[in-house]
Every structure is written in structure tokens, then in C-alpha cells.
Design an enzyme around this catalytic site. Structure first.
Site, PDB file in Angstrom:
ATOM      1  N   GLY A  98       0.842  -1.215   0.000  1.00 55.01           N
ATOM      2  CA  GLY A  98       0.000   0.000   0.000  1.00 55.01           C
ATOM      3  C   GLY A  98       0.862   1.242   0.000  1.00 55.01           C
ATOM      4  N   ASN A  99       0.251   2.363   0.306  1.00 57.15           N
ATOM      5  CA  ASN A  99       1.026   3.597   0.455  1.00 57.15           C
ATOM      6  C   ASN A  99       0.382   4.465   1.536  1.00 57.15           C
ATOM      7  OD1 ASN A  99      -0.903   5.549  -0.857  1.00 57.15           O
ATOM      8  ND2 ASN A  99      -0.573   4.151  -2.577  1.00 57.15           N
TER       9      ASN A  99
END
Ligand code: CTP
Length: 398
Positions: free
Chosen positions: A208-209
Site C-alpha cells: 500500500g502507500n
């Protein structure tokens, strides 16, 4: 210009209240319906009789009509208003607004307001410069309330400086601009993608980020405030949907984001791709949790579909497409390249080099670049204020 617009004016205790009857007259001449609410201390500066005469409506200040015991519903007032203007706004009432204190009709109505809020502070120089006033004004700005900045000049105290409430003609102009802005986006369909995407590695892990979705949701909220029909496609975030949003679809992966956006885009007037969509995703998703073993596992990645690029390919002349760029070097030239490569009308450049800007923060610092390639750079602001700058720019392109 303001035909049939319902303007609620909250008058608080400040000498500048003497200017409000003139403002009410100007608004009425312009076709608006005006309802005035006053605090008790405002009555020391201007009489309810004057204001009820010019507004052609009984002025309200108590929660109950004393003669009949009937309720003056703050909820109905809040629903009636297309705009709630607090003018003049004293330091005292501003402090109460920021702290949720509701000890009079004006403040209970403020807390129930559904319309946008505009406020014109008026106070003496030292009060205006006090850190508490500055903090309160910043909070109201962060909440998206529109300030009519006080002007500089001679103040009632004899001091000279900032604190004078803006003149009625100029407040009228601000109100007209507010409704004009609203009319540009009224009923326009806008797709806003927000948040990160999660790319599954196995049933419990993902890539993810750090995108929080705050910027995208601030944009969606501002669009809705201006009367647009807003369609949100959101990655995994913990933000509740703002008021007056047409629809919200929650997705997880870049692939789901692609499918939702491609489906919606053909019927949209504008698309704003604020989502931080993964560029790569695991080639294979393990069906069971990957266990620790002798060997360190390798995750092979494959590129995701570039949603923005795909929207750029099918965009018609009547549609406006806005993308974001997050760059760490050669920022402006890279953003301009992206603008043309993805067939955008506007690109919002976030720089990771600016302190306080980007993922997770409540502030952001951006540059806007349209097809003329002239970058317009802004100072560090709250994401709410940045959303206003972005949407003002989009309106100017329409
Ligand atoms: N974007 C997209 N689909 C992707 C990746 C990004 O639609 N799979 C969109 C984002 O929503 C954003 C814009 O593309 O509006 C810019 O994303 P960014 O990651 O900065 O640029 P890239 O085009 O992916 O290029 P690079 O990573 O090489 O800078």
C-alpha cells in the site's frame, strides 16, 4: 443577481454593526431574501427595528418568542439559508464558534448550519492580532468557512490598522461572487478518486502507500458545496463521506479502482484523479498466508493499468480531466510531461520536498499547471484551502 437567494445574517456586538442595514438594503435590492439574527450585545450598536424594517422580516435573537412562548427554530433557520453570513463577527462570538459554545440563537443556528458560512471579522487592532484570534481564524478557514478579510484603516478606538469590517458594497460583491462560483459547477457531474490502493500479496498482507485520502475528500466536499454532483471512488481510508455527495464506492485494489472509474467516466463532465493508485501489483496472490521458511520469498510484480492514462484516451472535448503528480526531482518539467502524456487539462503537482506537504499531513503545497504550461505555485495551506484553489482553477478552465 441574487434573485430568491436566502441569506441569513448573524450580527454580533461590534461597532461595525452600523453598516449592516446598508448591506441588507443592497442585498434586498439585488433580489435576495434576508433574515437577520442578532446577539443581545449587537443591539447596543444597531436597533432590531432598523434591521427588521430594511429586511422586511422580524429580527430574531431569542430561542423563544417571549409573548407566545413559540420556538424560533434554529434548525429551520439553518435549513432555510443558502448562505449564512456572520457580520460583523466579534472576537467573542468567533471564539465561541470555534469552541462549540451555543449560548444564544445565533450560535445554535451556526452549529446547525447546512449552508456555507461566510464571516466578516471586526475588532480592534490588538484583538485582531492576538494569537487566539489568529488561531480561531485559521480554524474557521480550515473548516472551509469563507473569510471577508477586514481592511486597514482608522478604528473606532482611534488606533490605525487591520480590524475594520469590509464595506457593505464589497461584502455584497463577495456574496455575488460566491453564488456565481456555485453556478458554474451546479449540477456538473464530477468523478473524484481518492485514497490509496492495497495490492494483495496473500490473504493478510498487501502493498500500500501512505495516502490518507484527506486531499481527495476535501476536493469532493468543496465540489459538493458548489453544487456539483460528486461521485467518489475511494480506496481504503477512514474518512466519513461529506454532506451532499451523490455516491461513494469503496474499492481496495488498483484493478477495482480502474473498473469503477472507467464505468463512471463516460457520463461525467469532470474527473479529478486524486487517488494514489499503485503502479505495480503482485503477479500472483498466494491463496494461503505465506509462511516463514528456509528461503526469503520473492514477490514478483506486474504493472497495474494506469487509470488516468486510460481516461485521457477516451476523454471527449466536453470533458475536463485533472490528474495529480507526486515528484521528487525535476518537478515542473516532469509534471508537464505527465500532463501531455495523459491528455490532461490540469495537473496538480505535489512536491515531497515541501515540509508539511503530502501524505498524512493536513496541509499541502501545490503548483497547478494547465495546458499553457504556466505553473501557478501556492504557499503551504490547509488541504481545505488547497481544494478551493484547485476548484477555482478548474472553474476558470470550464
Ligand atoms: N494514476 C492512475 N493509475 C495508476 C497510477 C497513477 O490513474 N495506476 C494517477 C494518479 O491518480 C495521479 C496520476 O496518475 O492522478 C499521477 O500518478 P504518479 O504516480 O505521480 O505518476 P505516474 O504516472 O504513475 O508516473 P511515475 O510514477 O513514473 O512518476
Amino acid at each position: 443577481m441574487l434573485k430568491a437567494k436566502n441569506i441569513l445574517i448573524g450580527v454580533t456586538g461590534s461597532i461595525a454593526a452600523y453598516k449592516i442595514p446598508i448591506l441588507v438594503r443592497l442585498l434586498r435590492k439585488s433580489g435576495a431574501n434576508v433574515q437577520v439574527i442578532m446577539t443581545n450585545s449587537a443591539k447596543d450598536f444597531v436597533t432590531p427595528l432598523t434591521l427588521s424594517t430594511v429586511s422586511n422580516k422580524a429580527v430574531l435573537s431569542q430561542a423563544f418568542k417571549t409573548e407566545t412562548g413559540e420556538w424560533n427554530s434554529h434548525i429551520e433557520l439553518a435549513e432555510w439559508a443558502d448562505l449564512f453570513l456572520l457580520a460583523p463577527l466579534s472576537a467573542n462570538s468567533m471564539g465561541k464558534m470555534v469552541n462549540g459554545i451555543a449560548d444564544n440563537l445565533l450560535l445554535t443556528t451556526y452549529l446547525s448550519a447546512r449552508s456555507e458560512i461566510m464571516y466578516a471579522p471586526a475588532m480592534d487592532l490588538d484583538m485582531y492580532q492576538h494569537p487566539s484570534t489568529k488561531r480561531n481564524i485559521q480554524t474557521l478557514k480550515d473548516w472551509g468557512h469563507i473569510i471577508v478579510e477586514p481592511t486597514e484603516g482608522e478604528l473606532a478606538s482611534g488606533l490605525c490598522g487591520a480590524g475594520r469590517m469590509e464595506e457593505p458594497e464589497n461584502i455584497l460583491k463577495r456574496i455575488e461572487d460566491f453564488f456565481e462560483k456555485k453556478s458554474i459547477l451546479k449540477a456538473k457531474k464530477v468523478l473524484v478518486s481518492v485514497g490509496p490502493t492495497y495490492e494483495a500479496i496473500d490473504p493478510v498482507r498487501f502493498i500500500g502507500n501512505h495516502s490518507s485520502g484527506k486531499m481527495g475528500f476535501a476536493i469532493a466536499e468543496e465540489l459538493a458545496n458548489r453544487g456539483a454532483e460528486v461521485y467518489i471512488v475511494s480506496g481504503p481510508v477512514s474518512i466519513i463521506t461529506p454532506k451532499n455527495i451523490e455516491s461513494r464506492v469503496d474499492v481496495v485494489s488498483a484493478d477495482e479502482m480502474y473498473n469503477e472509474c472507467i464505468n463512471l467516466f463516460p457520463t461525467m463532465d469532470i474527473a479529478i484523479m486524486a487517488a494514489a493508485i499503485a503502479d505495480f501489483t503482485p503477479k500472483n496472490i498466494a491463496s494461503q498466508k505465506i509462511k516463514k521458511g528456509d528461503k526469503t520469498p520473492t514477490i514478483e510484480l506486474k504493472p497495474t493499468k494506469d487509470v488516468l492514462f486510460s481516461l485521457g484516451e477516451i476523454k471527449t472535448d466536453n470533458q475536463t480531466l485533472v490528474g495529480f503528480a507526486l515528484e521528487t526531482e525535476n518537478e515542473i518539467p516532469n509534471a508537464i510531461k505527465k500532463l501531455h502524456k495523459k491528455n490532461l487539462d490540469l495537473i496538480v503537482l505535489n512536491s515531497m520536498n515541501d515540509k508539511g506537504a503530502g501524505f498524512g499531513y493536513s496541509t499541502n503545497q501545490i503548483s497547478l499547471i494547465d495546458r499553457n504550461e504556466h505553473p501557478q505555485s501556492f504557499e503551504l495551506k490547509s488541504k481545505k484551502e488547497v481544494a478551493i484553489d484547485i476548484i477555482d482553477k478548474i472553474e476558470s478552465l470550464l
